[in-house]
Design an enzyme around this catalytic site. Structure first.
Site, PDB file in Angstrom:
ATOM      1  N   GLU A   8       0.830  -1.221   0.000  1.00 54.08           N
ATOM      2  CA  GLU A   8       0.000   0.000   0.000  1.00 54.08           C
ATOM      3  C   GLU A   8       0.860   1.265   0.000  1.00 54.08           C
ATOM      4  O   GLU A   8       2.087   1.216   0.204  1.00 54.08           O
ATOM      5  CB  GLU A   8      -0.924   0.000   1.215  1.00 54.08           C
ATOM      6  CG  GLU A   8      -0.185   0.034   2.547  1.00 54.08           C
ATOM      7  CD  GLU A   8      -0.977   0.721   3.662  1.00 54.08           C
ATOM      8  OE1 GLU A   8      -1.334   1.908   3.492  1.00 54.08           O
ATOM      9  OE2 GLU A   8      -1.201   0.069   4.699  1.00 54.08           O
ATOM     10  N   LYS A  62      -3.640  -1.651  14.582  1.00 54.01           N
ATOM     11  CA  LYS A  62      -2.853  -0.735  15.388  1.00 54.01           C
ATOM     12  C   LYS A  62      -3.432  -0.646  16.787  1.00 54.01           C
ATOM     13  O   LYS A  62      -4.644  -0.550  16.967  1.00 54.01           O
ATOM     14  CB  LYS A  62      -2.858   0.652  14.738  1.00 54.01           C
ATOM     15  CG  LYS A  62      -1.821   0.755  13.640  1.00 54.01           C
ATOM     16  CD  LYS A  62      -2.151   1.844  12.674  1.00 54.01           C
ATOM     17  CE  LYS A  62      -3.338   1.427  11.822  1.00 54.01           C
ATOM     18  NZ  LYS A  62      -3.550   2.293  10.664  1.00 54.01           N
TER      19      LYS A  62
END
Ligand code: PSU
Ligand code: MN
Length: 306
Positions: free
Chosen positions: A25, A159
């Site tokens: 990405e 995360k």
């Protein structure tokens, strides 16, 4: 192939001949890391993919052209643009960036969509988006995309700036398997374990490839999430990370940071508060995941040829 896609010739050749390709990405380059560490990390991820024998395909939108397989120059140019000049492209943003001829960096969701359009089955990143702490309706489009696009995503969990229990619940609702590689708990990005159990635990890239191949044979339309803990030597203490995350999240709240700006803001502040230590873990896990993604793609190539 969708005529809107521009493929690097190396990527096109690999896809034509059934060779292993790993999508990477670009939001982590433009919005996740500062320049020039962003470029160094992107190139290190590509090198890690190559070492396994697979071909890397970093994905972004360059002046409206969806590009699959950026050159090092293109990565550098995108990373050097002021952040405001690059649209962070999740599902909702892709048509906008293409239609308005913008530069765009693809998130996990955006990259999954483009990878699938190109016929790439494996994608390696850092941490996926998830449900934000204290904002259970701020659910990253990454989770919805995992529910609807058949790409295998290799990550270090979500995360830890997120609400991880709610993130796992949302993935379950979307029908997304969360498969631990060498772990039976969800990794917490900067640290190796969140303590939250996941199932199954597998050990090898061959097992990962077997699950991906089975999902394809069954015609499943959803994605698969492979969770790989940050390497031991790069792990950042969970308690120190947690303190920094709480401070950064509170600051985001106090400063009225909203929507797509929350994740980049918190990542940046956590790195500042921890004096770059969180960032070292971030870079190490990105490169490690790229390597594991390459190993899985190579194993998948072997399954396809058997
Ligand atoms: N992982 C990183 N750094 C990042 C991101 C992931 O190590 O910058 C990006 C990914 O592109 C992910 C996005 O899709 O953050 C999630 O943003 P949001 O929470 O706004 O959906
Ligand atoms: Mn969000």
């Amino acid at each position: 192939m969708n005529p809107e896609l521009t493929l690097a010739s190396e990527v096109a050749d690999a896809l034509d001949t059934g060779r292993a390709v790993v999508a990477l990405e670009s939001t982590l380059i433009t919005h996740g890391l500062p320049y020039p560490a962003s470029v160094e990390t992107a190139l290190a991820m590509e090198a890690a993919v190559r070492e396994t024998g697979a071909v890397p395909a970093t994905i972004a939108i360059l002046e409206g052209r969806i590009t699959v397989g950026l050159s090092p120059d293109q990565i550098d140019r995108l990373a050097s643009l002021p952040r405001g000049a690059v649209r962070k492209c999740s599902r909702r943003d892709l048509a906008v960036a293409v239609g308005l001829r913008e530069n765009g960096a693809t998130t996990v969701a955006g990259t999954m969509i483009v990878a699938h359009m190109a016929g790439i089955q494996v994608f390696a990143t850092g941490g996926i988006g998830g449900v934000h702490r204290g904002h259970p309706f701020d659910v990253s489009a990454d989770l919805i995309e995992l529910g609807r696009t058949p790409v295998a995503v290799v990550c270090a969990g979500a995360k830890s700036i997120l609400d991880l229990p709610l993130t796992l619940e949302a993935l379950e609702t979307q029908g997304v398997p969360v498969i631990g590689i060498g772990t039976d708990t969800l990794p917490a990005f900067y640290s190796r374990s969140s303590g939250l159990p996941i199932d199954p635990r597998i050990e090898t890239p061959q097992q990962a490839a077997a699950v991906i191949a089975a999902a394809r044979r069954l015609g499943m339309t959803h994605g698969l999430l492979f969770a790989v803990p940050v390497p031991v030597e790069a792990e950042f203490s969970a308690t120190a990370a947690e303190a920094a995350i709480q401070q950064a999240t509170a600051e985001a709240e106090a400063q009225g940071v909203r929507g797509r700006d929350v994740t980049p803001f918190v990542l940046k502040r956590v790195a500042e508060i921890t004096d770059g230590q969180s960032r070292r873990a971030n870079v190490a896990l990105l490169v490690n995941n790229a390597r594991v993604g390459g190993q899985i793609a190579v194993a998948l190539e072997a399954v396809a040829q058997s």
